[in-house]
Scaffold this active site. Sequence first.
Site, PDB file in Angstrom:
ATOM      1  N   GLU A   1       0.975  -1.236  -0.099  1.00  9.63           N
ATOM      2  CA  GLU A   1       0.037  -0.023  -0.154  1.00  9.63           C
ATOM      3  C   GLU A   1       0.954   1.141  -0.054  1.00  9.63           C
ATOM      4  O   GLU A   1       0.500   2.330  -0.654  1.00  9.63           O
ATOM      5  CB  GLU A   1      -0.799   0.046   1.272  1.00  9.63           C
ATOM      6  CG  GLU A   1      -2.189  -1.068   1.110  1.00  9.63           C
ATOM      7  CD  GLU A   1      -3.009  -0.823  -0.139  1.00  9.63           C
ATOM      8  OE1 GLU A   1      -2.824   0.233  -0.618  1.00  9.63           O
ATOM      9  OE2 GLU A   1      -3.810  -1.663  -0.490  1.00  9.63           O
TER      10      GLU A   1
ATOM     11  N   GLY B   1      10.290   7.421  -6.015  1.00  5.66           N
ATOM     12  CA  GLY B   1      10.082   8.564  -5.456  1.00  5.66           C
ATOM     13  C   GLY B   1       9.512   8.691  -4.383  1.00  5.66           C
ATOM     14  O   GLY B   1       8.996   7.794  -3.496  1.00  5.66           O
TER      15      GLY B   1
ATOM     16  N   TYR C   1      -5.845   5.857   5.234  1.00  8.33           N
ATOM     17  CA  TYR C   1      -6.224   4.840   4.191  1.00  8.33           C
ATOM     18  C   TYR C   1      -5.208   3.436   4.520  1.00  8.33           C
ATOM     19  O   TYR C   1      -5.777   2.484   4.367  1.00  8.33           O
ATOM     20  CB  TYR C   1      -5.957   5.570   2.764  1.00  8.33           C
ATOM     21  CG  TYR C   1      -5.735   4.238   1.658  1.00  8.33           C
ATOM     22  CD1 TYR C   1      -6.969   3.714   1.254  1.00  8.33           C
ATOM     23  CD2 TYR C   1      -4.549   3.836   1.500  1.00  8.33           C
ATOM     24  CE1 TYR C   1      -6.805   2.803   0.273  1.00  8.33           C
ATOM     25  CE2 TYR C   1      -4.420   2.570   0.457  1.00  8.33           C
ATOM     26  CZ  TYR C   1      -5.556   2.501  -0.111  1.00  8.33           C
ATOM     27  OH  TYR C   1      -5.448   1.234  -0.884  1.00  8.33           O
TER      28      TYR C   1
ATOM     29  N   ASP D   1      -9.002   6.087  -0.327  1.00  7.31           N
ATOM     30  CA  ASP D   1      -8.092   6.868  -1.020  1.00  7.31           C
ATOM     31  C   ASP D   1      -8.894   7.553  -2.376  1.00  7.31           C
ATOM     32  O   ASP D   1     -10.049   7.658  -2.524  1.00  7.31           O
ATOM     33  CB  ASP D   1      -7.009   5.926  -1.448  1.00  7.31           C
ATOM     34  CG  ASP D   1      -7.388   5.003  -2.772  1.00  7.31           C
ATOM     35  OD1 ASP D   1      -8.560   4.900  -2.907  1.00  7.31           O
ATOM     36  OD2 ASP D   1      -6.507   4.270  -3.326  1.00  7.31           O
TER      37      ASP D   1
END
Length: 349
Positions: free
Chosen positions: A38, A82, A121, A139
Amino acid sequence: MNGVCSAIVAPLLSWYDQGHRDLPWRAQPTPYRVWISEIMLQQTRVEAVRGYFERWMQSLPDVHALAAADEAVYMKLWEGLGYYSRVRNLHRAAVEVCEKYGGELPADYGHLLALPGIGDYTAGAIASIAFGFPVPAVDGNVLRVAARLDNDFTPITDPKYKKLTRERFAAIMPTDRPGDFNQSLMELGATTCLPNGAPLCSDCPVQHLCLGYHHGNAIQLPVRAAKKMRRTENRTVLLIRYGTLIGIRRRPDSGLLAGLWELPALEGALSPDAVRQALGVRGWQMEKLLSLHPAKHIFTHVEWRMTGYYVELAEPPAELTFVTPSALREEYALPSAFRPFLTVLEDEE
Ligand code: SF4
């Protein structure tokens, strides 16, 4: 027709049972695997995450392994994904889980939520999928589905809308299959109720309950608040060579790409003469200067427009770390923004 209501539960579960994407983290959905997947999936496409997830699980198969890992190891495994604060938070949370919970993620929504980097979330996804607790996982995908189901034009970026949507899903969570229900919503958002005006309503298991579809508004929804403008920075990136080695340096410990390695850069889009002058001021003796293809990289709040040069130096300056191309590839986490300038090295391999 009702929008988000208990009537969507049965058709969504039955649609999910008839077939869903075969994703590596869905096999053995342990708390650790759900958590890592996740976090990786935030802001990143599923297809891009598959390889990262499998490499991560081979190197760091559980919370203990992550807590004990060197920064260079987990940063390298994250290289290219990232948003590097996410991986730092994973490590901080793993250390905390070892100290407080003996290396097992806590089976409690509130305790999960208190861990670094875990928001509502992710806590909801772990609690429902791995532990079977009836809590929602809302989300951007699920907010989009909800706005369309309800024909609701409130901006989904409004925190109040998100809170209200969580409460509405919490009220209809099936207690026997909460994880599957949350995954069916995620699956619907990823495969059918697609973003950017492209929902595949004719394939949708809850079309008969969807107010956005019945009012002809599915394509216009959801509404988002206007984004802040992204600023542009011009930079001159230097691929510095000393013999076969490459000069890199560490970025500061705070701010964008904090603590990661980078190719040295100068501010502005500099001409070859300006680069010669800037390096001369530093006392770096240059033997060769060649232009590289320019590149750009888009972060959340800033876009880098990069001019590039290949520079050969007569002596290695002390402020840089010099590494071999293979060490740079295998051992140092270099953000993907710099990768376009490394393509010239491919000819050497
Ligand atoms: Fe989304 Fe269309 Fe299904 Fe409504 S009918 S939930 S807009 S895919």
